[in-house]
Design a protein around this motif. Structure first.
Motif, PDB file in Angstrom:
ATOM      1  N   GLY A  63      12.966  78.580   4.781  1.00  0.00           N
ATOM      2  CA  GLY A  63      14.196  79.221   5.216  1.00  0.00           C
ATOM      3  C   GLY A  63      14.578  78.805   6.626  1.00  0.00           C
ATOM      4  O   GLY A  63      15.710  78.939   7.040  1.00  0.00           O
ATOM      5  N   SER A  64      13.637  78.254   7.364  1.00  0.00           N
ATOM      6  CA  SER A  64      13.878  77.833   8.734  1.00  0.00           C
ATOM      7  C   SER A  64      14.214  76.349   8.783  1.00  0.00           C
ATOM      8  O   SER A  64      13.539  75.533   8.147  1.00  0.00           O
ATOM      9  N   THR A  65      15.224  75.999   9.549  1.00  0.00           N
ATOM     10  CA  THR A  65      15.563  74.585   9.710  1.00  0.00           C
ATOM     11  C   THR A  65      14.606  73.882  10.665  1.00  0.00           C
ATOM     12  O   THR A  65      14.692  72.673  10.849  1.00  0.00           O
ATOM     13  N   LEU A  66      13.667  74.625  11.255  1.00  0.00           N
ATOM     14  CA  LEU A  66      12.685  74.033  12.158  1.00  0.00           C
ATOM     15  C   LEU A  66      11.443  73.537  11.421  1.00  0.00           C
ATOM     16  O   LEU A  66      10.612  72.845  11.994  1.00  0.00           O
ATOM     17  N   ALA A  67      11.310  73.894  10.156  1.00  0.00           N
ATOM     18  CA  ALA A  67      10.146  73.482   9.373  1.00  0.00           C
ATOM     19  C   ALA A  67      10.177  71.973   9.134  1.00  0.00           C
ATOM     20  O   ALA A  67      11.232  71.361   9.099  1.00  0.00           O
ATOM     21  N   GLU A  68       9.020  71.414   8.957  1.00  0.00           N
ATOM     22  CA  GLU A  68       8.883  69.981   8.682  1.00  0.00           C
ATOM     23  C   GLU A  68       8.304  69.796   7.287  1.00  0.00           C
ATOM     24  O   GLU A  68       7.241  70.322   6.980  1.00  0.00           O
ATOM     25  N   PRO A  69       8.979  69.047   6.427  1.00  0.00           N
ATOM     26  CA  PRO A  69       8.421  68.795   5.097  1.00  0.00           C
ATOM     27  C   PRO A  69       7.248  67.821   5.190  1.00  0.00           C
ATOM     28  O   PRO A  69       7.196  66.971   6.076  1.00  0.00           O
ATOM     29  N   SER A  70       6.333  67.944   4.266  1.00  0.00           N
ATOM     30  CA  SER A  70       5.198  67.021   4.218  1.00  0.00           C
ATOM     31  C   SER A  70       5.625  65.722   3.539  1.00  0.00           C
ATOM     32  O   SER A  70       6.697  65.642   2.921  1.00  0.00           O
ATOM     33  N   ALA A  71       4.782  64.726   3.612  1.00  0.00           N
ATOM     34  CA  ALA A  71       5.055  63.457   2.917  1.00  0.00           C
ATOM     35  C   ALA A  71       5.159  63.699   1.413  1.00  0.00           C
ATOM     36  O   ALA A  71       6.002  63.092   0.737  1.00  0.00           O
ATOM     37  N   ALA A  72       4.341  64.607   0.889  1.00  0.00           N
ATOM     38  CA  ALA A  72       4.402  64.929  -0.543  1.00  0.00           C
ATOM     39  C   ALA A  72       5.729  65.599  -0.899  1.00  0.00           C
ATOM     40  O   ALA A  72       6.300  65.338  -1.960  1.00  0.00           O
ATOM     41  N   ASP A  73       6.238  66.463  -0.005  1.00  0.00           N
ATOM     42  CA  ASP A  73       7.539  67.105  -0.228  1.00  0.00           C
ATOM     43  C   ASP A  73       8.643  66.048  -0.311  1.00  0.00           C
ATOM     44  O   ASP A  73       9.500  66.092  -1.203  1.00  0.00           O
ATOM     45  N   VAL A  74       8.624  65.107   0.616  1.00  0.00           N
ATOM     46  CA  VAL A  74       9.638  64.046   0.644  1.00  0.00           C
ATOM     47  C   VAL A  74       9.525  63.179  -0.606  1.00  0.00           C
ATOM     48  O   VAL A  74      10.531  62.840  -1.242  1.00  0.00           O
ATOM     49  N   ALA A  75       8.316  62.833  -0.987  1.00  0.00           N
ATOM     50  CA  ALA A  75       8.108  62.028  -2.199  1.00  0.00           C
ATOM     51  C   ALA A  75       8.635  62.754  -3.433  1.00  0.00           C
ATOM     52  O   ALA A  75       9.238  62.128  -4.323  1.00  0.00           O
ATOM     53  N   ALA A  76       8.442  64.066  -3.487  1.00  0.00           N
ATOM     54  CA  ALA A  76       8.939  64.848  -4.625  1.00  0.00           C
ATOM     55  C   ALA A  76      10.470  64.823  -4.692  1.00  0.00           C
ATOM     56  O   ALA A  76      11.051  64.729  -5.775  1.00  0.00           O
ATOM     57  N   VAL A  77      11.123  64.891  -3.542  1.00  0.00           N
ATOM     58  CA  VAL A  77      12.590  64.811  -3.504  1.00  0.00           C
ATOM     59  C   VAL A  77      13.042  63.439  -3.987  1.00  0.00           C
ATOM     60  O   VAL A  77      13.964  63.326  -4.806  1.00  0.00           O
ATOM     61  N   ILE A  78      12.399  62.394  -3.518  1.00  0.00           N
ATOM     62  CA  ILE A  78      12.739  61.027  -3.928  1.00  0.00           C
ATOM     63  C   ILE A  78      12.560  60.866  -5.430  1.00  0.00           C
ATOM     64  O   ILE A  78      13.422  60.315  -6.124  1.00  0.00           O
ATOM     65  N   ASP A  79      11.451  61.370  -5.963  1.00  0.00           N
ATOM     66  CA  ASP A  79      11.198  61.292  -7.411  1.00  0.00           C
ATOM     67  C   ASP A  79      12.269  62.045  -8.195  1.00  0.00           C
ATOM     68  O   ASP A  79      12.768  61.559  -9.210  1.00  0.00           O
ATOM     69  N   LEU A  80      12.625  63.241  -7.732  1.00  0.00           N
ATOM     70  CA  LEU A  80      13.627  64.049  -8.425  1.00  0.00           C
ATOM     71  C   LEU A  80      14.986  63.342  -8.452  1.00  0.00           C
ATOM     72  O   LEU A  80      15.654  63.311  -9.490  1.00  0.00           O
ATOM     73  N   ILE A  81      15.378  62.756  -7.351  1.00  0.00           N
ATOM     74  CA  ILE A  81      16.658  62.031  -7.301  1.00  0.00           C
ATOM     75  C   ILE A  81      16.646  60.901  -8.318  1.00  0.00           C
ATOM     76  O   ILE A  81      17.616  60.705  -9.056  1.00  0.00           O
ATOM     77  N   GLY A  82      15.531  60.170  -8.399  1.00  0.00           N
ATOM     78  CA  GLY A  82      15.421  59.087  -9.370  1.00  0.00           C
ATOM     79  C   GLY A  82      15.428  59.575 -10.807  1.00  0.00           C
ATOM     80  O   GLY A  82      16.124  59.020 -11.655  1.00  0.00           O
ATOM     81  N   GLU A  83      14.680  60.637 -11.084  1.00  0.00           N
ATOM     82  CA  GLU A  83      14.585  61.165 -12.451  1.00  0.00           C
ATOM     83  C   GLU A  83      15.901  61.767 -12.934  1.00  0.00           C
ATOM     84  O   GLU A  83      16.280  61.600 -14.090  1.00  0.00           O
ATOM     85  N   GLU A  84      16.592  62.487 -12.048  1.00  0.00           N
ATOM     86  CA  GLU A  84      17.815  63.191 -12.428  1.00  0.00           C
ATOM     87  C   GLU A  84      19.069  62.344 -12.221  1.00  0.00           C
ATOM     88  O   GLU A  84      20.145  62.727 -12.660  1.00  0.00           O
ATOM     89  N   GLY A  85      18.939  61.230 -11.517  1.00  0.00           N
ATOM     90  CA  GLY A  85      20.111  60.406 -11.230  1.00  0.00           C
ATOM     91  C   GLY A  85      21.106  61.103 -10.317  1.00  0.00           C
ATOM     92  O   GLY A  85      22.317  60.931 -10.453  1.00  0.00           O
TER      93      GLY A  85
END
Length: 148
Positions: A63-85
């Motif tokens: 909920g905070s914009t100060l949080a930092e995503p992990s490398a795994a979080d970023v990889a999951a976003v990248i995978d989702l974009i690819g899978e869902e187009g």
């Protein structure tokens, strides 16, 4: 997250104008799969619930914009974009879009900036609340293939 109440009718002309513009924009969305939002953080949950979108994932998993995503979080976003187009990532004017740009570079998605938390300057595209809503709806609809 609380779900906005449905079925309430406002007599305020600004609300009527805002709702009309929003309904027109989202009604033109071509298909259900185009109604997937990837945002910096969960600032558009109410919008998604009201207009039948899905916030598939937030880049900043907090909920905070100060949080930092992990490398795994970023990889999951990248995978989702690819899978869902998913063609677009939505950032906000109040949050840096650096990470969204990095993910876009990796996936070919485009980053679109939405207003959240504040209006634009007086001569900008979102200088009133109605313009703010209209700008965001138009940007989302056009980015996801609906047009306005």
């Amino acid at each position: 997250m609380n779900t906005p109440r449905r079925g309430r009718v406002s007599t305020n002309p600004s609300c009527s104008s805002r709702n009309s513009a929003s309904r027109t924009g989202v009604r033109e969305m071509p298909r259900r799969s185009a109604r997937v939002l990837i945002t910096n953080h969960d600032a558009f949950g109410y919008f998604a619930a009201r207009y039948d979108f899905e916030v598939a994932v937030t880049i900043i998993p907090s909920g905070s914009t100060l949080a930092e995503p992990s490398a795994a979080d970023v990889a999951a976003v990248i995978d989702l974009i690819g899978e869902e187009g998913v063609p677009s990532i939505f950032s906000e004017t109040t949050v840096s879009d650096d990470l969204a740009q990095q993910i876009a570079d990796e996936t070919g998605a485009e980053v679109h900036v939405l207003y959240s938390g504040s209006l634009s300057e007086a001569d900008g595209p979102a200088s009133t609340y109605v313009d703010y809503i209209r700008y965001n709806v138009t940007t989302i609809a056009e980015a996801l293939g609906g047009g306005m």
